[in-house]
Design an enzyme around this catalytic site. Structure first.
Site, PDB file in Angstrom:
ATOM      1  N   SER A 169      43.905  56.237 101.045  1.00  0.00           N
ATOM      2  CA  SER A 169      43.147  56.509  99.822  1.00  0.00           C
ATOM      3  C   SER A 169      41.695  56.047  99.956  1.00  0.00           C
ATOM      4  O   SER A 169      40.770  56.745  99.532  1.00  0.00           O
ATOM      5  CB  SER A 169      43.808  55.816  98.627  1.00  0.00           C
ATOM      6  OG  SER A 169      45.079  56.356  98.370  1.00  0.00           O
ATOM      7  N   SER A 221      53.700  60.411 102.874  1.00  0.00           N
ATOM      8  CA  SER A 221      54.360  61.617 103.407  1.00  0.00           C
ATOM      9  C   SER A 221      55.019  61.324 104.754  1.00  0.00           C
ATOM     10  O   SER A 221      54.566  61.792 105.794  1.00  0.00           O
ATOM     11  CB  SER A 221      53.364  62.781 103.522  1.00  0.00           C
ATOM     12  OG  SER A 221      52.170  62.429 104.181  1.00  0.00           O
TER      13      SER A 221
END
Length: 202
Positions: free
Chosen positions: A41, A108
């Protein structure tokens, strides 16, 4: 999942290529993957800052933020993770159609799920960026205290501790977020985007 019948895709008058011409750049999914704490992020936001400063149309889809709305109610089992990624893949595909360089920052953990998203868009529109910080580095950061809770058994299905992480086999780009500074990592992404013609050279 139930298949809904009697629906037809509506072709818009303005297409993706029209938006590329208006925006002055191509669109793509910049898919950041890596362990929790690898800096996905942070890196995605830094790259977006730099792209925005240069006049590019960008947006960041962050894992935690998406789980507060669109994917609210999904847990962290393999099935829920798959649905989480499927939904965000479809949203990212819409951003590509809108002519945006969209960044996604999600753990993921499964190769199959990431490849599923790759298959949603055309070749060259999915850029897998592996934030390659080791488990030791990520755990030493543990800014959210998640690893500590996972080690204590308070969090189940935690990637890297009780659930696996399948590292990319051949990502478009690997960034050593465990050893590089944020600026160095962001520049590595920008260099790749320039070299491959996604953006103009600075």
């Amino acid at each position: 999942m139930e298949v809904v019948k009697n629906i037809v895709w509506h072709a818009a008058t303005i297409n993706k290529e029209d938006r590329h011409r208006m925006n002055g750049h191509k669109s793509a999914i910049l898919w950041y993957t890596g362990l929790s704490g690898a800096g996905k992020s942070t890196l995605a936001n830094k790259v977006e800052e730099k792209l925005f400063e240069r006049g590019y149309h960008t947006y960041v889809l962050d894992g935690d933020n998406i789980r507060m709305g669109l994917n609210k109610g999904l847990g962290f089992t393999a099935g829920d993770r798959k649905e989480n990624i499927r939904r965000i893949g479809e949203v990212a595909k819409l951003f590509v159609d809108a002519g945006v360089l969209v960044s996604t920052a999600f753990v993921s953990p499964y190769i199959e799920d990431r490849e599923m998203v790759r298959g949603l868009v055309k070749e060259g529109e999915f850029v897998e960026i592996y934030a390659a910080a080791s488990l030791e580095v990520c755990e030493s950061r543990d800014t959210k205290g998640l690893y500590k809770k996972a080690r204590a058994g308070e969090i189940k299905n935690f990637t890297g501790i009780s659930d696996p992480y399948e590292a990319p086999v051949s990502p478009e780009l690997t960034v050593d977020t465990g050893n590089q500074t944020l600026e160095e990592s962001a520049q590595a992404v920008l260099n790749y985007l320039e070299e491959k013609g996604y953006i103009e050279k600075a």
